[in-house]
Design a protein around this motif. Structure first.
Motif, PDB file in Angstrom:
ATOM      1  N   UNK A  46      11.941  -9.277  -2.227  1.00 21.63           N
ATOM      2  CA  UNK A  46      12.472  -9.289  -0.878  1.00 21.63           C
ATOM      3  C   UNK A  46      12.731 -10.739  -0.489  1.00 21.63           C
ATOM      4  N   UNK A  47      13.995 -11.062  -0.216  1.00 21.00           N
ATOM      5  CA  UNK A  47      14.351 -12.445   0.088  1.00 21.00           C
ATOM      6  C   UNK A  47      14.031 -13.380  -1.055  1.00 21.00           C
ATOM      7  N   UNK A  48      14.099 -12.863  -2.275  1.00 23.25           N
ATOM      8  CA  UNK A  48      13.828 -13.670  -3.460  1.00 23.25           C
ATOM      9  C   UNK A  48      12.364 -13.743  -3.845  1.00 23.25           C
ATOM     10  N   UNK A  49      11.474 -13.257  -2.973  1.00 24.71           N
ATOM     11  CA  UNK A  49      10.041 -13.289  -3.249  1.00 24.71           C
ATOM     12  C   UNK A  49       9.595 -11.939  -3.800  1.00 24.71           C
ATOM     13  N   UNK A  50       8.782 -11.977  -4.853  1.00 25.38           N
ATOM     14  CA  UNK A  50       8.311 -10.735  -5.450  1.00 25.38           C
ATOM     15  C   UNK A  50       7.361 -10.006  -4.502  1.00 25.38           C
ATOM     16  N   UNK A  51       7.513  -8.680  -4.448  1.00 30.04           N
ATOM     17  CA  UNK A  51       6.685  -7.823  -3.603  1.00 30.04           C
ATOM     18  C   UNK A  51       5.753  -7.023  -4.494  1.00 30.04           C
ATOM     19  N   UNK A  52       4.459  -7.073  -4.211  1.00 29.31           N
ATOM     20  CA  UNK A  52       3.471  -6.340  -5.010  1.00 29.31           C
ATOM     21  C   UNK A  52       3.331  -4.921  -4.476  1.00 29.31           C
ATOM     22  N   UNK A  53       3.710  -3.943  -5.292  1.00 27.76           N
ATOM     23  CA  UNK A  53       3.586  -2.545  -4.923  1.00 27.76           C
ATOM     24  C   UNK A  53       2.631  -1.840  -5.877  1.00 27.76           C
ATOM     25  N   UNK A  54       1.909  -0.856  -5.358  1.00 20.90           N
ATOM     26  CA  UNK A  54       1.127  -0.003  -6.243  1.00 20.90           C
ATOM     27  C   UNK A  54       2.098   0.928  -6.962  1.00 20.90           C
ATOM     28  N   UNK A  55       1.688   1.533  -8.082  1.00 26.10           N
ATOM     29  CA  UNK A  55       2.595   2.465  -8.766  1.00 26.10           C
ATOM     30  C   UNK A  55       3.085   3.604  -7.877  1.00 26.10           C
ATOM     31  N   UNK A  56       2.227   4.112  -6.987  1.00 32.66           N
ATOM     32  CA  UNK A  56       2.667   5.176  -6.087  1.00 32.66           C
ATOM     33  C   UNK A  56       3.730   4.675  -5.129  1.00 32.66           C
ATOM     34  N   UNK A  57       3.541   3.479  -4.581  1.00 37.73           N
ATOM     35  CA  UNK A  57       4.548   2.890  -3.692  1.00 37.73           C
ATOM     36  C   UNK A  57       5.846   2.645  -4.443  1.00 37.73           C
ATOM     37  N   UNK A  58       5.742   2.237  -5.712  1.00 39.28           N
ATOM     38  CA  UNK A  58       6.929   1.997  -6.522  1.00 39.28           C
ATOM     39  C   UNK A  58       7.680   3.298  -6.754  1.00 39.28           C
ATOM     40  N   UNK A  59       6.957   4.360  -7.072  1.00 39.75           N
ATOM     41  CA  UNK A  59       7.593   5.657  -7.277  1.00 39.75           C
ATOM     42  C   UNK A  59       8.311   6.111  -6.005  1.00 39.75           C
ATOM     43  N   UNK A  60       7.666   5.895  -4.881  1.00 39.16           N
ATOM     44  CA  UNK A  60       8.257   6.288  -3.603  1.00 39.16           C
ATOM     45  C   UNK A  60       9.541   5.508  -3.344  1.00 39.16           C
ATOM     46  N   UNK A  61       9.501   4.195  -3.571  1.00 38.39           N
ATOM     47  CA  UNK A  61      10.692   3.374  -3.362  1.00 38.39           C
ATOM     48  C   UNK A  61      11.811   3.758  -4.319  1.00 38.39           C
ATOM     49  N   UNK A  62      11.477   4.096  -5.555  1.00 38.30           N
ATOM     50  CA  UNK A  62      12.488   4.504  -6.518  1.00 38.30           C
ATOM     51  C   UNK A  62      13.182   5.794  -6.078  1.00 38.30           C
ATOM     52  N   UNK A  63      12.429   6.701  -5.484  1.00 37.70           N
ATOM     53  CA  UNK A  63      13.044   7.925  -4.976  1.00 37.70           C
ATOM     54  C   UNK A  63      14.054   7.605  -3.875  1.00 37.70           C
TER      55      UNK A  63
END
Length: 237
Positions: free
Chosen positions: A162-179
């Motif tokens: 986000x804005x060039x900075x890496x965002x730390x997501x849990x795997x569940x949050x990542x799955x949600x964002x991918x959807x």
């Protein structure tokens, strides 16, 4: 293949011993602890594959223990709560838990929920069709990178910036964002997200979705995911 290592924190001796036996019977390796402080020590020493935490345990309660674990790791966490309507459920999810199971629980149901969580953690790739085609608000950058304003979702490297900075997501949050990323501008119902992200083939508690969406918003921007009242959520471009 190495056995899945489960950390189980429960202060009731009968429940702890019976559940440990049930999990070991289906092939899990279980470290069972009677309180939160011993649970934290065991987590740090053993680095289990998943943690089952009862909300009401002495020393360090399950919610606080979940928060401590989440500060150090993205290992999946399932909270165990005696009441489905308890505020402890929401507190546990807000602390970083990925799911919860209400006590008393059926051993087969608990095993199914554990396996469902492990499947999505072991398969963090996005849903079929992620990154393909162009829909509302979506811009394609490098191969496998979806761009939504200042948000970049790398569907191959499983990274978010986000804005060039890496965002730390849990795997569940990542799955949600991918959807959401697979269908920007499309409203996804809570039931559909429960089915796709949490692998619920049956009705589930939509609070799980709501709390995870709120957690995701704090990381990628409050306005990035829009609530469509009465229907669900959608990702803005």
């Amino acid at each position: 293949m190495a056995e899945t290592h489960v950390l189980f924190v429960e202060d009731d001796d009968v429940i702890r011993e019976a559940t440990q036996l049930a999990l070991e019977r289906v092939g899990f390796t279980v470290t069972a602890m009677p309180d939160g402080l011993q649970g934290l020590e065991a987590f740090r020493a053993d680095r289990p594959d998943i943690a089952l935490l009862d909300v009401m345990v002495p020393g360090l309660d399950g919610v606080s223990l979940c928060r401590r674990i989440r500060d150090e790791s993205t290992v999946p966490v399932i909270m165990l709560s005696a009441r489905a309507d308890s505020i402890d459920v929401v507190l546990g999810l807000e602390a970083g838990a990925d799911d919860y199971v209400t006590k008393p629980f059926d051993g087969a149901v608990l095993v199914a929920r554990i396996r469902a969580v492990l499947r999505r953690f072991g398969h963090a790739a996005g849903p079929e069709g992620t990154g393909q085609g162009g829909t509302e608000g979506e811009a394609e950058g490098l191969a496998g990178v979806l761009v939504f304003g200042d948000l970049e979702v790398d569907t191959e490297g499983m990274e978010v910036r986000r804005g060039g900075e890496q965002v730390a997501l849990t795997p569940t949050e990542m799955r949600l964002l991918l959807e959401f990323s697979a269908a920007p501008g499309t409203v996804l119902s809570r039931d559909k997200l429960l089915e796709r992200v949490w692998d619920y083939g049956w009705g589930g508690d939509t609070r799980v979705v709501d709390v995870h969406v709120q957690r995701l918003r704090t990381k990628i921007g409050q306005d990035r995911i829009e609530t469509v009242r009465g229907f669900g959520y959608k990702l803005r471009g």
